[in-house]
Design an enzyme around this catalytic site. Structure first.
Site, PDB file in Angstrom:
ATOM      1  N   LYS A   1      40.485 -14.853   9.329  1.00  0.00           N
ATOM      2  CA  LYS A   1      39.139 -15.372   9.101  1.00  0.00           C
ATOM      3  C   LYS A   1      38.718 -15.339   7.629  1.00  0.00           C
ATOM      4  CE  LYS A   1      37.761 -16.948  12.058  1.00  0.00           C
ATOM      5  NZ  LYS A   1      38.332 -18.220  12.570  1.00  0.00           N
ATOM      6  N   GLY A   2      39.694 -15.191   6.759  1.00  0.00           N
ATOM      7  CA  GLY A   2      39.367 -15.154   5.333  1.00  0.00           C
ATOM      8  C   GLY A   2      39.246 -16.536   4.716  1.00  0.00           C
TER       9      GLY A   2
ATOM     10  N   THR B   1      42.167 -18.750   5.434  1.00  0.00           N
ATOM     11  CA  THR B   1      43.601 -19.032   5.259  1.00  0.00           C
ATOM     12  C   THR B   1      43.932 -20.499   5.524  1.00  0.00           C
ATOM     13  OG1 THR B   1      44.002 -18.300   7.532  1.00  0.00           O
ATOM     14  CG2 THR B   1      44.323 -16.675   5.810  1.00  0.00           C
ATOM     15  N   ARG B   2      43.289 -21.084   6.531  1.00  0.00           N
ATOM     16  CA  ARG B   2      43.580 -22.485   6.851  1.00  0.00           C
ATOM     17  C   ARG B   2      43.096 -23.396   5.726  1.00  0.00           C
ATOM     18  NH1 ARG B   2      47.162 -25.334   8.830  1.00  0.00           N
ATOM     19  NH2 ARG B   2      47.336 -23.801  10.502  1.00  0.00           N
TER      20      ARG B   2
ATOM     21  N   TYR C   1      33.123 -27.943   2.134  1.00  0.00           N
ATOM     22  CA  TYR C   1      33.911 -28.944   1.425  1.00  0.00           C
ATOM     23  C   TYR C   1      35.026 -29.463   2.342  1.00  0.00           C
ATOM     24  CZ  TYR C   1      31.743 -28.526  -3.087  1.00  0.00           C
ATOM     25  OH  TYR C   1      30.848 -28.589  -4.110  1.00  0.00           O
TER      26      TYR C   1
ATOM     27  N   LYS D   1      36.594 -24.099  12.510  1.00  0.00           N
ATOM     28  CA  LYS D   1      36.416 -23.466  11.190  1.00  0.00           C
ATOM     29  C   LYS D   1      35.027 -23.822  10.678  1.00  0.00           C
ATOM     30  CE  LYS D   1      40.870 -22.512  11.213  1.00  0.00           C
ATOM     31  NZ  LYS D   1      41.428 -21.176  11.340  1.00  0.00           N
TER      32      LYS D   1
ATOM     33  N   HIS E   1      27.417 -18.452  12.759  1.00  0.00           N
ATOM     34  CA  HIS E   1      27.573 -17.051  13.174  1.00  0.00           C
ATOM     35  C   HIS E   1      26.319 -16.567  13.896  1.00  0.00           C
ATOM     36  CE1 HIS E   1      30.714 -16.144   9.792  1.00  0.00           C
ATOM     37  NE2 HIS E   1      31.157 -17.013  10.695  1.00  0.00           N
TER      38      HIS E   1
END
Ligand SMILES: Nc1ncnc2c1ncn2[C@@H]1O[C@H](COP(=O)(O)OS(=O)(=O)O)[C@@H](OP(=O)(O)O)[C@H]1O
Length: 343
Positions: free
Chosen positions: A128-129, A131-132, A291, A306, A310
């Site tokens: 969840k940082g 990465t994708r 973006y 993504k 929240h």
């Protein structure tokens, strides 16, 4: 990727949505066993080549399949040991003996248009940082895409928090360049919760309020995995036992969300790539609130999973979590000799 080995082992356990081999050395409990032989992998590659002619099939496979060995429990460790030895060269092995056991009708050479190579860089996390986003944005770079000069990047968010991954990756390639994308650890906990929350809803499983998971009997619930994964100092120590700090580039995930280009330029520099990612490669999508990417005449945003909203977390619980993580953050900053703008 060692196609030789891939084609000679009888069964693979694989799933869509994740790259490359699982070096954590364990099967993800969430995966459903799915035994496929080499013929199925060939079929898959043929299908991908037909369906997505502009994408290198190797890349498609690396990005879309996580291939781990499937075998009954007792055999698994042994197979995995062989696999790591053979595919990643931990120990030289006699490939002839593997060829001798090849009873399949499938060619042992790589499928046309594919190549045998282990990744030159790994995005090790954090889950969840971002990465994708990082992987997709790096993919804009021509040297990170198709063609013979490509640099192969694997992304497996779970590596950062895996106790075994640093040692195994080091054994595979001790000079590999590691990319770690981190965001405010409190935000990461909430993002982690949100992902599990939606997964459970989709699978018609009961869900809990985040506060009930974060706090038990008035104190922070340290058994909650989402909190454990945000103890960046604890995990980083493990990596620094095997890799020098200079080999680990930390991408500021919060900065990547706000303004991707500067973070990507730092990565280009770290990977010794020519600066080829430009402002024109990004545009802000008001609907998504993030973006998105413009490249090769196409515009694309990340998948709808993504950038989900929240939940609003109870203030005092949030306070408790932030206060707890602050101390760990300070230790982390000392370890990496750098600070981040985390609350
Ligand atoms: N450009 C862009 N578009 C959409 N989302 C973006 C982008 N850049 C970063 N992010 C953030 O990436 C978060 C998901 O992180 P990961 O891809 O590492 O998740 S995962 O571990 O692979 O599931 C995801 O977390 P959530 O906001 O909680 O969904 C995003 O905040």
């Amino acid at each position: 990727m060692n196609w030789q080995l891939l084609y000679n082992l009888p069964y693979f356990h694989f799933r869509r949505g994740n790259p490359n081999f699982d070096l954590r050395g364990r099967q993800d409990k969430a995966l459903r066993p799915c035994s496929v032989g080499p013929a199925a992998i060939s079929r898959y590659l043929r299908h991908q080549r037909a369906a997505r002619p502009n994408v290198s099939p190797t890349k498609t496979l690396l990005y879309q399949l996580e291939v781990t060995l499937w075998s009954p429990r007792l055999e698994r460790e042994e197979r995995e040991r062989r696999f790591l030895q053979e595919d990643f060269g931990i120990d030289p092995v006699d490939l002839d003996s593997i060829q001798a056991t090849n009873t399949s009708d499938v060619s042992t050479s790589p499928p046309p248009g594919t190549s045998k190579r282990a990744p030159q860089s790994i995005i090790i996390g954090v889950r969840k940082g971002g990465t994708r986003a990082l992987l997709e944005m790096l993919d804009i770079h021509p040297e990170v895409a198709a063609a013979a000069t490509e640099i192969t990047i694997e992304k497996t968010p779970g590596y950062f928090t895996s106790p075994l991954a640093p040692e195994r990756i080091c054994a595979m390639n001790s000079s590999i360049k590691l990319l770690l994308i981190l965001r405010d650890p409190t935000e990461r906990v909430i993002s982690d919760y949100t992902q599990v929350y939606f997964n459970r809803l989709e699978n018609h499983k009961p869900v809990q309020a985040i506060e009930n998971l974060l706090v038990r009997n008035g104190v922070l619930n340290m058994r909650y995995k989402a909190i454990q994964r945000s103890l960046y100092d604890v995990h980083m120590r493990n990596w620094l036992r095997h890799f020098p700090l200079e080999q680990i580039h930390i991408v500021d995930g919060d900065a990547l969300i706000r303004d991707p280009l500067p973070e990507l330029q730092k990565v280009e520099n770290f990977l010794n790539l020519q600066p080829r990612i430009a402002p024109s490669n990004f545009y802000f999508n008001q609907t998504k609130g993030f973006y998105c990417i413009r490249s090769d005449g196409r515009e694309r945003c990340l998948h709808e999973s993504k950038g989900r909203p929240h939940p609003v977390v109870n203030n005092s619980v949030l306070h408790q979590l932030r206060a707890f993580l602050r101390e760990h953050n300070r230790t982390f900053f000392r370890l990496v000799r750098r600070t981040f703008n985390w609350q």
